[in-house]
Write an enzyme that holds these catalytic residues in place. Sequence first.
Site, short mmCIF file in Angstrom:
data_model
loop_
_atom_site.label_atom_id
_atom_site.label_comp_id
_atom_site.label_asym_id
_atom_site.label_seq_id
_atom_site.Cartn_x
_atom_site.Cartn_y
_atom_site.Cartn_z
N SER A 1 -36.39 38.44 32.56
CA SER A 1 -35.83 39.38 33.53
C SER A 1 -35.02 38.53 34.50
O SER A 1 -35.27 37.32 34.61
CB SER A 1 -36.96 40.07 34.29
OG SER A 1 -36.46 40.74 35.44
N TYR B 1 -44.96 40.25 39.35
CA TYR B 1 -44.06 40.42 38.20
C TYR B 1 -43.13 39.22 38.08
O TYR B 1 -43.00 38.63 36.99
CB TYR B 1 -43.24 41.71 38.38
CG TYR B 1 -42.27 41.99 37.24
CD1 TYR B 1 -42.73 42.33 35.97
CD2 TYR B 1 -40.89 41.92 37.44
CE1 TYR B 1 -41.83 42.58 34.93
CE2 TYR B 1 -40.00 42.18 36.42
CZ TYR B 1 -40.47 42.51 35.16
OH TYR B 1 -39.58 42.76 34.14
#
Length: 249
Positions: free
Chosen positions: A144, A157
């Site tokens: 990501s 995250y």
Amino acid sequence: MEQVNINEKVVVITGASSGIGEAIARLLSALGARVVLGARRTDKLHTITTEIINAGGHAAYKQLDVTNPESVQSFAAFAIDQFDQIDVWINNAGLMPLSMINEYKVNEWNQMIDVNIKGVLHGIAAALPIFEAKDQGQFINITSVADRWVGPTSTVYSGTKFAVRAISDGLRQEVSNNIRVTLVAPGATESELAETISNPELKKLAIEKFRIDLLPAAAIARAVAFAINQPADVDVNEIVVRPTAQKSF
Ligand code: NDP
């Protein structure tokens, strides 16, 4: 895209029941790869696999829980059983239950660590012996932009994605000169990812403020196809793909 190196490759994809994994399976099979789809929701896998086969592609699916090393090992064995080899292993399965640290969503932190980090390691443990035996293969790890950016609610995250970026680069250095390791870091992309945010206000904010101008999942699939399609002596190490309008993270 000129096809150099995709046709007939056996590509294993974790988290292929929706979003980016599904788009990767559909695009690569259309480009001639044989795809093996894994995730927990077999109804979705069944539908996607059937559609790929009906369109003339080669595909198979098996239920997979990447948090369980035995499940990942039997997924790899299933791919070999179906198509005799594995050429590319795509660690894509992931969760993003964003929250502030002082909400103490310890179970969600652990889930993210189990799926986003341990799931990738389980994939490496399953596929690397197969790649080393034939001294050939490619890992593609989907991280990501949060593998290089952190902000409020993204702390854990981002921590999991920073870890996968480190693991990818370490793996790349450790393996033989014939095994490729590619990291693909998407920006905001259409998928079911925001569904894992359990705080309803944060989910609404994330969807309304940040999950706008989304990339279609096919844009990430094209980046994956580009990396696979290079000749064997070309390892695309990292690709970062953001929506053009995504400036701030
Ligand atoms: P989705 O929620 O649509 O897809 C996530 C996939 O992971 C699903 O197929 C899900 O399948 C699977 N999965 C979750 N837990 C497990 C598990 N324990 N075992 C096996 N599979 C599992 O989201 P995306 O397509 O967006 O996510 C794919 C990857 O892309 C993730 O790693 C995510 O972090 C990353 N990413 C996404 C971005 C975005 O904006 N969409 C941006 C940056 C990165 P099932 O529930 O059936 O098991």
